[in-house]
Scaffold this motif. Structure first.
Motif, PDB file in Angstrom:
ATOM      1  N   ALA A  85      59.914  42.197 -20.439  1.00 17.24           N
ATOM      2  CA  ALA A  85      61.173  42.852 -20.070  1.00 17.24           C
ATOM      3  C   ALA A  85      61.487  43.859 -21.173  1.00 17.24           C
ATOM      4  O   ALA A  85      60.745  43.976 -22.151  1.00 17.24           O
ATOM      5  CB  ALA A  85      62.280  41.819 -19.940  1.00 17.24           C
ATOM      6  N   ASN A  86      62.568  44.575 -21.014  1.00 16.51           N
ATOM      7  CA  ASN A  86      63.005  45.574 -22.005  1.00 16.51           C
ATOM      8  C   ASN A  86      61.958  46.656 -22.249  1.00 16.51           C
ATOM      9  O   ASN A  86      61.749  47.083 -23.379  1.00 16.51           O
ATOM     10  CB  ASN A  86      63.407  44.903 -23.318  1.00 16.51           C
ATOM     11  CG  ASN A  86      64.555  43.949 -23.134  1.00 16.51           C
ATOM     12  OD1 ASN A  86      65.527  44.276 -22.466  1.00 16.51           O
ATOM     13  ND2 ASN A  86      64.430  42.752 -23.677  1.00 16.51           N
ATOM     14  N   VAL A  87      61.311  47.070 -21.180  1.00 14.31           N
ATOM     15  CA  VAL A  87      60.360  48.179 -21.250  1.00 14.31           C
ATOM     16  C   VAL A  87      61.124  49.439 -20.854  1.00 14.31           C
ATOM     17  O   VAL A  87      61.806  49.469 -19.830  1.00 14.31           O
ATOM     18  CB  VAL A  87      59.167  47.945 -20.296  1.00 14.31           C
ATOM     19  CG1 VAL A  87      58.215  49.134 -20.336  1.00 14.31           C
ATOM     20  CG2 VAL A  87      58.443  46.650 -20.642  1.00 14.31           C
ATOM     21  N   LYS A  88      61.011  50.476 -21.672  1.00 13.23           N
ATOM     22  CA  LYS A  88      61.642  51.760 -21.350  1.00 13.23           C
ATOM     23  C   LYS A  88      60.738  52.475 -20.353  1.00 13.23           C
ATOM     24  O   LYS A  88      59.542  52.640 -20.610  1.00 13.23           O
ATOM     25  CB  LYS A  88      61.819  52.608 -22.602  1.00 13.23           C
ATOM     26  CG  LYS A  88      62.762  51.996 -23.605  1.00 13.23           C
ATOM     27  CD  LYS A  88      62.805  52.824 -24.862  1.00 13.23           C
ATOM     28  CE  LYS A  88      63.585  52.082 -25.928  1.00 13.23           C
ATOM     29  NZ  LYS A  88      63.435  52.743 -27.234  1.00 13.23           N
ATOM     30  N   GLN A 119      54.434  60.867 -12.570  1.00 10.71           N
ATOM     31  CA  GLN A 119      53.895  60.260 -13.772  1.00 10.71           C
ATOM     32  C   GLN A 119      54.888  59.194 -14.230  1.00 10.71           C
ATOM     33  O   GLN A 119      56.083  59.481 -14.361  1.00 10.71           O
ATOM     34  CB  GLN A 119      53.706  61.298 -14.875  1.00 10.71           C
ATOM     35  CG  GLN A 119      53.198  60.668 -16.158  1.00 10.71           C
ATOM     36  CD  GLN A 119      52.546  61.691 -17.053  1.00 10.71           C
ATOM     37  OE1 GLN A 119      51.518  62.245 -16.696  1.00 10.71           O
ATOM     38  NE2 GLN A 119      53.149  61.935 -18.198  1.00 10.71           N
ATOM     39  N   ILE A 120      54.386  57.984 -14.459  1.00  9.91           N
ATOM     40  CA  ILE A 120      55.207  56.882 -14.952  1.00  9.91           C
ATOM     41  C   ILE A 120      54.882  56.720 -16.438  1.00  9.91           C
ATOM     42  O   ILE A 120      53.722  56.564 -16.808  1.00  9.91           O
ATOM     43  CB  ILE A 120      54.921  55.575 -14.199  1.00  9.91           C
ATOM     44  CG1 ILE A 120      55.105  55.764 -12.700  1.00  9.91           C
ATOM     45  CG2 ILE A 120      55.818  54.457 -14.728  1.00  9.91           C
ATOM     46  CD1 ILE A 120      54.613  54.590 -11.862  1.00  9.91           C
ATOM     47  N   ILE A 121      55.917  56.748 -17.251  1.00 11.00           N
ATOM     48  CA  ILE A 121      55.765  56.592 -18.700  1.00 11.00           C
ATOM     49  C   ILE A 121      56.490  55.307 -19.080  1.00 11.00           C
ATOM     50  O   ILE A 121      57.688  55.164 -18.828  1.00 11.00           O
ATOM     51  CB  ILE A 121      56.359  57.798 -19.453  1.00 11.00           C
ATOM     52  CG1 ILE A 121      55.721  59.094 -18.949  1.00 11.00           C
ATOM     53  CG2 ILE A 121      56.193  57.629 -20.951  1.00 11.00           C
ATOM     54  CD1 ILE A 121      56.520  60.338 -19.251  1.00 11.00           C
ATOM     55  N   ALA A 122      55.745  54.361 -19.663  1.00 15.53           N
ATOM     56  CA  ALA A 122      56.313  53.070 -20.040  1.00 15.53           C
ATOM     57  C   ALA A 122      56.152  52.877 -21.543  1.00 15.53           C
ATOM     58  O   ALA A 122      55.068  53.068 -22.088  1.00 15.53           O
ATOM     59  CB  ALA A 122      55.608  51.948 -19.283  1.00 15.53           C
ATOM     60  N   TYR A 124      56.796  50.134 -24.578  1.00 16.21           N
ATOM     61  CA  TYR A 124      57.133  48.790 -25.037  1.00 16.21           C
ATOM     62  C   TYR A 124      56.867  48.730 -26.535  1.00 16.21           C
ATOM     63  O   TYR A 124      55.731  48.898 -26.978  1.00 16.21           O
ATOM     64  CB  TYR A 124      56.304  47.728 -24.302  1.00 16.21           C
ATOM     65  CG  TYR A 124      56.645  46.328 -24.733  1.00 16.21           C
ATOM     66  CD1 TYR A 124      57.866  45.755 -24.387  1.00 16.21           C
ATOM     67  CD2 TYR A 124      55.765  45.587 -25.509  1.00 16.21           C
ATOM     68  CE1 TYR A 124      58.192  44.482 -24.795  1.00 16.21           C
ATOM     69  CE2 TYR A 124      56.086  44.308 -25.918  1.00 16.21           C
ATOM     70  CZ  TYR A 124      57.301  43.764 -25.561  1.00 16.21           C
ATOM     71  OH  TYR A 124      57.638  42.490 -25.980  1.00 16.21           O
ATOM     72  N   ASN A 125      57.919  48.525 -27.312  1.00  8.52           N
ATOM     73  CA  ASN A 125      57.822  48.477 -28.781  1.00  8.52           C
ATOM     74  C   ASN A 125      57.101  49.703 -29.353  1.00  8.52           C
ATOM     75  O   ASN A 125      56.222  49.581 -30.200  1.00  8.52           O
ATOM     76  CB  ASN A 125      57.130  47.198 -29.243  1.00  8.52           C
ATOM     77  CG  ASN A 125      58.003  45.981 -29.044  1.00  8.52           C
ATOM     78  OD1 ASN A 125      59.216  46.089 -28.944  1.00  8.52           O
ATOM     79  ND2 ASN A 125      57.385  44.818 -28.987  1.00  8.52           N
ATOM     80  N   ASN A 126      57.465  50.867 -28.844  1.00  9.32           N
ATOM     81  CA  ASN A 126      56.904  52.154 -29.296  1.00  9.32           C
ATOM     82  C   ASN A 126      55.422  52.327 -28.995  1.00  9.32           C
ATOM     83  O   ASN A 126      54.767  53.194 -29.564  1.00  9.32           O
ATOM     84  CB  ASN A 126      57.173  52.381 -30.786  1.00  9.32           C
ATOM     85  CG  ASN A 126      58.649  52.495 -31.076  1.00  9.32           C
ATOM     86  OD1 ASN A 126      59.386  53.155 -30.341  1.00  9.32           O
ATOM     87  ND2 ASN A 126      59.100  51.846 -32.126  1.00  9.32           N
ATOM     88  N   ASP A 127      54.878  51.522 -28.111  1.00  9.49           N
ATOM     89  CA  ASP A 127      53.503  51.686 -27.623  1.00  9.49           C
ATOM     90  C   ASP A 127      53.632  52.280 -26.217  1.00  9.49           C
ATOM     91  O   ASP A 127      53.984  51.579 -25.261  1.00  9.49           O
ATOM     92  CB  ASP A 127      52.777  50.343 -27.599  1.00  9.49           C
ATOM     93  CG  ASP A 127      51.303  50.478 -27.245  1.00  9.49           C
ATOM     94  OD1 ASP A 127      50.842  51.605 -26.946  1.00  9.49           O
ATOM     95  OD2 ASP A 127      50.615  49.440 -27.239  1.00  9.49           O
TER      96      ASP A 127
END
Length: 160
Positions: A85-88, A119-122, A124-127
């Protein structure tokens, strides 16, 4: 603000909610059938639901079939997987116009996008990971984002 003016604002807000439910009938079952409240939103004519933790997981599987895009966020080490969870998340069309920019409330995000290329950009913790998709509104498409588990001690403890 006078009581009368407040009534107008409330009526306008209620009208927008009713209009959204009428326009996007797939939201209606989640409200009427008393399913757990999942994080719902709308931006730029794009509706989405985010969730899937615990009891919501089954609800999200049922809801996903009514959306053209289902995005799942997973961390993996070998055979061990953990949902995230908490994925930008940012979804852009091919002209780089942002269609959706939000942070997930669970490991599953379903999005109602118009047909087209995105385009989907995900993050998670700056990765940051990216995937391109072609949306066909007549069928559901599942997109999975994987990140490696970096804290291996957590995996060893949970598998004992």
């Amino acid at each position: 603000m006078s009581d009368n003016a407040q009534g107008i604002v409330i009526t306008f807000v209620n009208f927008k909610i009713i209009t959204a439910i009428a326009a996007f009938g797939f939201l209606l079952p989640t409200v009427i059938l008393g399913q757990p409240m999942l994080a719902q939103g709308a931006a730029d004519n794009v509706t989405y639901i985010s969730g899937g933790i615990g009891e919501e997981a089954g609800d999200m599987r049922n809801i996903a079939k009514d959306y053209p895009i289902e995005i799942v966020f997973v961390q993996k080490l070998g055979l061990h997987e953990e949902f995230l969870a908490n994925v930008k998340v940012k979804i852009q069309d091919m002209q780089t116009h942002t269609m959706l920019d939000m942070t997930t409330d669970g490991p599953v995000l379903v999005v109602n996008l118009p047909a087209g290329k995105y385009q989907i950009i995900a993050d998670y913790n700056n990765d940051v990971k990216q995937q391109k998709v072609v949306v066909n509104t007549k069928k559901n498409q599942k997109v999975v984002f994987w990140w490696p588990i970096v804290d291996k001690s957590h995996v060893e403890e949970s598998s004992e």
